[in-house]
Design a protein around this motif. Structure first.
Motif, PDB file in Angstrom:
ATOM      1  N   MET A 111       0.843  -1.181   0.000  1.00 50.29           N
ATOM      2  CA  MET A 111       0.000   0.000   0.000  1.00 50.29           C
ATOM      3  C   MET A 111       0.885   1.240   0.000  1.00 50.29           C
ATOM      4  N   GLU A 112       0.657   2.117  -0.957  1.00 52.08           N
ATOM      5  CA  GLU A 112       1.446   3.330  -1.077  1.00 52.08           C
ATOM      6  C   GLU A 112       0.834   4.433  -0.248  1.00 52.08           C
ATOM      7  N   HIS A 113       1.696   5.151   0.452  1.00 54.05           N
ATOM      8  CA  HIS A 113       1.236   6.283   1.248  1.00 54.05           C
ATOM      9  C   HIS A 113       1.731   7.556   0.589  1.00 54.05           C
ATOM     10  N   LYS A 114       0.802   8.368   0.105  1.00 49.14           N
ATOM     11  CA  LYS A 114       1.171   9.622  -0.532  1.00 49.14           C
ATOM     12  C   LYS A 114       1.147  10.740   0.502  1.00 49.14           C
ATOM     13  N   THR A 115       2.185  11.520   0.498  1.00 51.25           N
ATOM     14  CA  THR A 115       2.220  12.668   1.397  1.00 51.25           C
ATOM     15  C   THR A 115       1.995  13.932   0.586  1.00 51.25           C
ATOM     16  N   THR A 116       1.292  14.858   1.170  1.00 50.79           N
ATOM     17  CA  THR A 116       1.072  16.136   0.509  1.00 50.79           C
ATOM     18  C   THR A 116       2.177  17.087   0.940  1.00 50.79           C
ATOM     19  N   PRO A 117       2.615  17.971   0.043  1.00 52.67           N
ATOM     20  CA  PRO A 117       3.671  18.914   0.422  1.00 52.67           C
ATOM     21  C   PRO A 117       3.163  19.891   1.476  1.00 52.67           C
ATOM     22  N   ALA A 118       4.071  20.381   2.287  1.00 49.33           N
ATOM     23  CA  ALA A 118       3.707  21.304   3.359  1.00 49.33           C
ATOM     24  C   ALA A 118       3.405  22.695   2.821  1.00 49.33           C
ATOM     25  N   HIS A 119       3.769  22.960   1.590  1.00 47.26           N
ATOM     26  CA  HIS A 119       3.547  24.270   1.004  1.00 47.26           C
ATOM     27  C   HIS A 119       3.088  24.102  -0.441  1.00 47.26           C
ATOM     28  N   ALA A 120       2.538  25.158  -0.974  1.00 43.72           N
ATOM     29  CA  ALA A 120       2.084  25.125  -2.357  1.00 43.72           C
ATOM     30  C   ALA A 120       3.287  25.126  -3.289  1.00 43.72           C
ATOM     31  N   PRO A 121       3.201  24.432  -4.414  1.00 45.97           N
ATOM     32  CA  PRO A 121       4.325  24.442  -5.359  1.00 45.97           C
ATOM     33  C   PRO A 121       4.529  25.838  -5.945  1.00 45.97           C
ATOM     34  N   LEU A 122       5.790  26.179  -6.185  1.00 46.99           N
ATOM     35  CA  LEU A 122       6.115  27.490  -6.728  1.00 46.99           C
ATOM     36  C   LEU A 122       5.934  27.497  -8.245  1.00 46.99           C
ATOM     37  N   SER A 123       5.505  28.629  -8.750  1.00 46.47           N
ATOM     38  CA  SER A 123       5.414  28.780 -10.204  1.00 46.47           C
ATOM     39  C   SER A 123       6.823  28.940 -10.771  1.00 46.47           C
ATOM     40  N   ASP A 124       6.944  28.839 -12.085  1.00 47.26           N
ATOM     41  CA  ASP A 124       8.250  28.969 -12.723  1.00 47.26           C
ATOM     42  C   ASP A 124       8.862  30.348 -12.488  1.00 47.26           C
ATOM     43  N   SER A 125       8.042  31.391 -12.545  1.00 50.29           N
ATOM     44  CA  SER A 125       8.569  32.745 -12.331  1.00 50.29           C
ATOM     45  C   SER A 125       9.014  32.931 -10.877  1.00 50.29           C
ATOM     46  N   ALA A 126       8.295  32.332  -9.934  1.00 50.90           N
ATOM     47  CA  ALA A 126       8.692  32.425  -8.531  1.00 50.90           C
ATOM     48  C   ALA A 126      10.000  31.676  -8.284  1.00 50.90           C
ATOM     49  N   LYS A 127      10.175  30.541  -8.952  1.00 51.64           N
ATOM     50  CA  LYS A 127      11.435  29.788  -8.824  1.00 51.64           C
ATOM     51  C   LYS A 127      12.602  30.592  -9.387  1.00 51.64           C
ATOM     52  N   ARG A 128      12.379  31.240 -10.552  1.00 55.72           N
ATOM     53  CA  ARG A 128      13.438  32.066 -11.146  1.00 55.72           C
ATOM     54  C   ARG A 128      13.802  33.228 -10.232  1.00 55.72           C
ATOM     55  N   LEU A 129      12.799  33.876  -9.655  1.00 52.98           N
ATOM     56  CA  LEU A 129      13.036  35.003  -8.753  1.00 52.98           C
ATOM     57  C   LEU A 129      13.790  34.545  -7.503  1.00 52.98           C
ATOM     58  N   ARG A 130      13.390  33.411  -6.938  1.00 51.37           N
ATOM     59  CA  ARG A 130      14.088  32.866  -5.771  1.00 51.37           C
ATOM     60  C   ARG A 130      15.546  32.573  -6.108  1.00 51.37           C
ATOM     61  N   ASN A 131      15.783  31.930  -7.246  1.00 52.11           N
ATOM     62  CA  ASN A 131      17.149  31.614  -7.659  1.00 52.11           C
ATOM     63  C   ASN A 131      17.963  32.877  -7.920  1.00 52.11           C
ATOM     64  N   LEU A 132      17.317  33.913  -8.456  1.00 43.36           N
ATOM     65  CA  LEU A 132      17.994  35.185  -8.679  1.00 43.36           C
ATOM     66  C   LEU A 132      18.430  35.810  -7.352  1.00 43.36           C
ATOM     67  N   PHE A 133      17.565  35.767  -6.354  1.00 43.36           N
ATOM     68  CA  PHE A 133      17.911  36.310  -5.041  1.00 43.36           C
ATOM     69  C   PHE A 133      19.057  35.531  -4.396  1.00 43.36           C
ATOM     70  N   PHE A 134      19.028  34.206  -4.513  1.00 44.34           N
ATOM     71  CA  PHE A 134      20.125  33.402  -3.957  1.00 44.34           C
ATOM     72  C   PHE A 134      21.429  33.680  -4.694  1.00 44.34           C
ATOM     73  N   ALA A 135      21.361  33.872  -6.006  1.00 47.36           N
ATOM     74  CA  ALA A 135      22.566  34.194  -6.777  1.00 47.36           C
ATOM     75  C   ALA A 135      23.118  35.555  -6.359  1.00 47.36           C
ATOM     76  N   ALA A 136      22.240  36.534  -6.174  1.00 48.57           N
ATOM     77  CA  ALA A 136      22.679  37.861  -5.735  1.00 48.57           C
ATOM     78  C   ALA A 136      23.317  37.783  -4.351  1.00 48.57           C
ATOM     79  N   LEU A 137      22.727  36.988  -3.465  1.00 53.40           N
ATOM     80  CA  LEU A 137      23.306  36.812  -2.134  1.00 53.40           C
ATOM     81  C   LEU A 137      24.681  36.161  -2.231  1.00 53.40           C
ATOM     82  N   GLY A 138      24.814  35.161  -3.094  1.00 54.43           N
ATOM     83  CA  GLY A 138      26.104  34.506  -3.286  1.00 54.43           C
ATOM     84  C   GLY A 138      27.163  35.463  -3.818  1.00 54.43           C
TER      85      GLY A 138
END
Length: 104
Positions: A1-28
């Motif tokens: 029997m497979e147990h599926k877990t739901t994520p604790a947060h909503a999935p990010l859109s592609d633009s939100a992922k790009r923005l997050r990665n941009l902020f991490f790159a700027a911090l780096g």
């Protein structure tokens, strides 16, 4: 029997992922620049370490977010039967519609 877990947060859109990665790159980049550009007059012992203030800010933000979430959950969270338990001992009789549904 497979147990599926739901994520604790909503999935990010592609633009939100790009923005997050941009902020991490700027911090780096800023931390990397801090390796070559030293502060003129550090006030504390750790202040002269490259990336100290970036790490300090991230740790502080995580502590504040987790603390606020925990505090809000503790103060605002109620059990599922909170209102039913409160109504039983309070003398609340319910509306006329509830009475008719209970007697049917």
């Amino acid at each position: 029997m497979e147990h599926k877990t739901t994520p604790a947060h909503a999935p990010l859109s592609d633009s939100a992922k790009r923005l997050r990665n941009l902020f991490f790159a700027a911090l780096g980049v800023l931390v990397l620049l801090n390796v070559f550009i030293h502060p003129h007059d550090p006030h504390f012992g750790l202040d002269k370490l490259p990336g100290f203030w970036a790490l300090f800010g991230v740790v502080g933000a995580v502590i504040l977010a987790k603390g606020a979430k925990g505090l809000a959950h503790t103060i605002l969270g109620k059990n599922e039967d909170f209102y039913e338990r409160g109504a039983k001992g309070s003398g609340y009789q319910g509306s006329g519609e509830e009475k008719q549904a209970n007697h049917s």
